[in-house]
Every structure is written in structure tokens, then in C-alpha cells.
Design a protein around this motif. Structure first.
Motif: not given
Length: 477
Positions: A86-98
Motif C-alpha cells: 500500500n503506497k499512497p501518493a501523498s499525505d502518507y502519515d495521515q493515510k497510514l494512521l487512518a
């Protein structure tokens, strides 16, 4: 408040997974399981769990969703491990926590040291101290230098994360070709930098006949250590006699804020500096809109390579600088917090996760993390490598532009300017001190620093208010 609530949800979600008995703690070394490229020190037959990994990464992996899928297949080809990335294109930390708060369980996470510290404080990471000490790969000083582990150890000496790559540092990066074109000397003092930046703003360095350039652009206060070095001030926190302090909130910082405000008032500093992200800052530099940015050493080479790929005859030349000297003639750069692999306490495949971490520091793991996918990013015949067009565009960086392992030699020379920039980092840079509450302190520091730089408040008043707020919230001692 929203972020604190989300962090609490993350902690509850992960701990609940442990209480439900969803995983082993991951102690002991993982095994080869027949993989020809797995580390030799794995105990044969020790890993009985399914060799599957659910990973979340910020930079490790493919450059596009499609290539990320191919990256997963390459991991399986090389290790026999079925990986889902799972490799988000942006806002990594927020998406990780979510994602974690939403109930998704991960075997392996790539996080910053800052995020690791937060997760350690919440009790949601597996201690890896014994596994690291028992790993012939990771305990080998030629693979990971012994002194580097001091960056990651907690106060009680525990290890929760393992380096994903060699992390360099940040510095001012200058358009060396503009410097030569305008017949200017490399700056050393704040006055020198002011004069160079003013020339970059007013003397049409890009030659288009328009006044459309800036001397300096930043992404907020990121990586401005090289300027605050003029006052001998370290970015983020320092600890002295057991007490924590933020140097940017002290009276010694006032002249630097006043200098930055002067740049802003005279139109030398990019007016969008406070809202820039790093991508916008880099793009302005590549598009001939700005002469100096503050960024990572590795990007000296990546910026040069990007323009070279566009035009083989380009005169564009980025170069790293040691920053401003303090009154005693010393330089002080910032070495960034390392990125690390961590294993959550509710990981369903913790032994396979640790096996992957070990493999990541071997020749095939480093090749994948740097060059990328065989026959897509590069070809290899009789030990000779050649980059494809895609590989050239990806600049040998799929999460590991540089590594520690001394036995793994680069397939190609480093990009232009990188070695010189890294030499500056190793000579002048030290690691930041980033406590778990850094995000709360950063908001206050940014708020009042921006007020000082934008001229919304005298620098002395801004520093006073900043310090009052930090003390009131018990963020400094």
C-alpha cells in the motif's frame, strides 16, 4: 485534537488486535524457506507461518500504481514472499494512521523515526532488539555501521526499527550555473547569501528578459538549518543537562528571522514559501524560477539528472552548499531522521517481515530498492547493468538511492553533485532530536516563525510569544 483522537484510535485498534491473539510477537530469526536470495543466517525451518506480507510504504516501491504491482511480483520472484504494498501518493502519515484506525493489519511499515517514536509511545510496535542482535546480516558493521544504531535506540537501549536506507542530510542547494553566469562567488555568510539571492532576483539569471525569479524558496521551515547555523542554532530540539529546548525559539534566533523578513520584504524570498510543499519548491527550481532551495543532498543529483534527461546539452547545474558559517567559522547542517522498517505488534506474519528486512540489506534487496525491476528499469548480462529509459527516469531510486552495505557496489556512478553534497553532510551535519510531541511544538514554531518572516509581528515579539506557548504547553523545559 483530531490528530490526537486518531492516534488514540490507532493505539486501541492495534492493541485490541494483540489481545485478540492475532499474532506472534515475532521473536527469533526468520528462515530461508527455500529462497535462494534470503539471508544465509536464517535458521532453516524456523519460519512456519505463511510467507505473505501486507506492507505500507512511503517511498519504497514502484513509481506508479501499475509499477507498484510489478514491484510486488519482483519481490515474490526474488524471495518467494507474496507482498502487498500500500503506497499512497501523498499525505502518507495521515493515510497510514487512518488505515490502521480503520482496522487494517500490516506486517511491515516504512515510517520516519518521528512516526516510530509516536508508535513506540503508544505501545504498538514490536521490539526488535534481540532479533537484530541475533542477525548476522543486521549486526554486521559492514552492512549497518555499529554507531548508526544510536540514532534509533530508545533511552533504555531498545531497537524498534531497522534502517530502510542511508539517510543523508539537508543543505542550501544553489544554481551553480547562475552563480557562474553572474560572476558571483559562493556565499558563506548571511550577507553573502543576501547579495547572491538579490542578484538572482534582479539580474535576470534565466535570460528571458523578465523579472520573474526569486533568490530563495523553501517549503516552510523545512531544511533551513543552514541559515540558522549563522547563530549556531540547531533545528528542532536540543537536550542539555536533561532539559529539552527549541533553539529556534530563543533570542539568538531573532537576527535570523529578521534576515528572512528582509528577504521577504524585498521580494527575494518566494512569497509562497509558507504554503509550499517540497514538490512545488523543487518544480520552481527546475523551472528556472528560483536560484536557491533548501533540501536533501540526494536531490542535488536528482535535480541535475531531471534536467539532463530533458536536455542532454543543458547548462543547468545544482550544487550543495555547507550553509552559513557562525562567528567562529563553523558550519552546521541537518542530518535527517532515518526512515525505518517497523513491525506492528498485531502483525500476522512477523517472522516473514523480519526475514524481508534482513533481505532488504543484501545485494538483491538493495538492487531492487535502487535500480528497480529487472527488464523494466534495467537489464543485466554477465554482471553488467544497463538502465532502460524508464530506469533513467526513475534515477535508480525505488526507496534506496543510497545504502550502508559496503559489500554492495553501485552499478553506476552517483549522479552529478551527490558525492560532494554527501561529503558536506558527513562533515557538518548531526541528527535532529525529535521527541514524540514534536508535531505539537512544530505548529507553534511555524505559526510565530511565519509571523516574523512575513512581517506580521516583530521578530522579538514572535520569539517571545513562541516561547511562552511552548512553555505553557510544556513542550520545553
Amino acid at each position: 485534537m483530531k490528530k490526537k483522537l486518531l492516534n488514540s484510535v490507532v493505539a486501541v485498534t492495534l492493541v485490541a488486535g494483540v489481545l485478540a491473539g492475532c499474532s506472534d510477537g515475532g521473536s527469533g530469526s526468520a528462515s530461508n524457506q527455500g529462497s535462494a536470495t534470503a539471508p544465509a543466517d536464517q535458521a532453516k525451518g524456523a519460519n512456519k507461518e505463511e510467507r505473505t506480507l501486507n506492507m505500507m510504504t512511503g517511498v519504497v516501491g514502484g513509481k506508479t500504481p501499475e509499477e507498484n504491482t510489478q514491484f510486488e511480483k519482483e519481490i515474490e520472484r526474488l524471495t518467494g514472499i507474496k507482498a502487498k504494498i500500500n503506497k499512497p501518493a501523498s499525505d502518507y502519515d495521515q493515510k497510514l494512521l487512518a488505515a490502521i484506525a480503520g482496522g487494517e493489519k500490516f506486517d511491515l511499515l516504512q515510517v520516519s523515526k518521528d512516526m516510530m517514536n509516536k508508535l513506540i509511545a503508544q505501545g504498538v510496535l514490536t521490539p526488535l532488539t534481540d532479533q537484530v542482535k541475533g542477525s548476522k546480516t543486521l549486526s554486521d558493521p559492514n552492512v549497518l555501521p555499529t554507531q548508526e544504531w544510536d540514532q534509533l535506540k530508545t533511552k533504555d537501549g531498545k531497537i524498534y526499527g531497522v534502517f530502510t536506507k542511508f539517510q543523508g542530510g539537508t543543505m542550501p542547494i544553489i544554481r551553480e550555473d547562475w552563480l557562474k553566469k553572474l560572476n558571483l562567488q559562493e556565499p558563506k555568510t548571511l550577507d553573502d547569501y543576501y547579495n547572491v539571492m538579490k542578484a538572482f532576483t534582479e539580474q535576470d539569471p534565466d535570460g528571458n528578459g523578465k523579472k520573474d525569479t526569486y533568490g530563495l524558496s523553501t517549503a516552510g521551515l523545512n531544511d533551513v538549518q543552514g541559515f540558522f547555523a549563522a547563530a549556531g542554532l540547531k533545528q528542532r530540539y536540543v537536550e542539555k543537562d536533561g532539559k529539552l529546548d527549541v533553539p529556534y525559539s530563543t533570542d539568538a534566533a531573532i537576527p535570523v528571522y529578521e534576515w528572512l523578513n528582509k528577504l521577504y520584504k524585498e521580494g527575494i524570498l518566494d512569497p509562497n514559501f509558507a504554503t509550499n510543499d517540497t514538490g512545488k519548491m523543487r518544480n520552481a527550481f527546475l523551472a528556472d524560477r528560483v536560484g536557491i532551495i533548501t533540501y536533501w543532498d540526494a536531490w542535488v543529483g536528482l535535480l541535475n539528472n531531471a534536467r539532463l534527461q530533458q536536455d542532454p546539452n543543458t547548462k543547468f547545474e545544482a550544487k550543495g552548499l555547507p550553509g552559513v558559517t557562525d562567528p567562529s567559522g563553523k558550519n552546521m547542517l541537518r542530518r535527517g531522521d532515518p526512515d525505518v522498517w517497523v513491525i506492528p505488534v498485531n502483525a500476522e506474519h512477523p517472522k516473514t517481515a523480519f526475514e524481508f528486512i534482513e533481505w532488504w540489506h543484501t545485494q538483491p534487496g538493495i538492487t531492487l530498492g535502487s535500480l528497480g525491476i529487472k527488464d523494466q528499469d534495467y537489464t543485466e548480462k554477465d554482471g553488467k547493468y544497463e538502465l532502460t529509459q524508464a530506469g533513467k527516469e526513475h534515477a535508480s531510486d525505488h526507496g534506496v538511492p543510497f545504502w550502508y552495505n559496503k559489500s554492495v557496489q553501485p552499478a553506476f556512478p552517483k549522479l552529478k553533485g551527490v558525492q560532494e553534497a554527501q561529503d558536506l553532510v558527513m562533515k557538518y551535519a548531526t541528527v535532529e532530536l525529535t521527541p514524540p510531541n514534536w508535531a505539537d511544538a512544530e505548529k507553534i514554531i511555524n505559526e510565530y516563525s511565519f509571523k516574523a518572516i512575513l512581517g506580521e509581528m516583530p521578530a522579538a515579539d514572535a520569539v517571545k510569544k513562541m516561547r511562552e506557548q511552548l512553555k505553557a504547553k510544556k513542550l520545553i523545559d
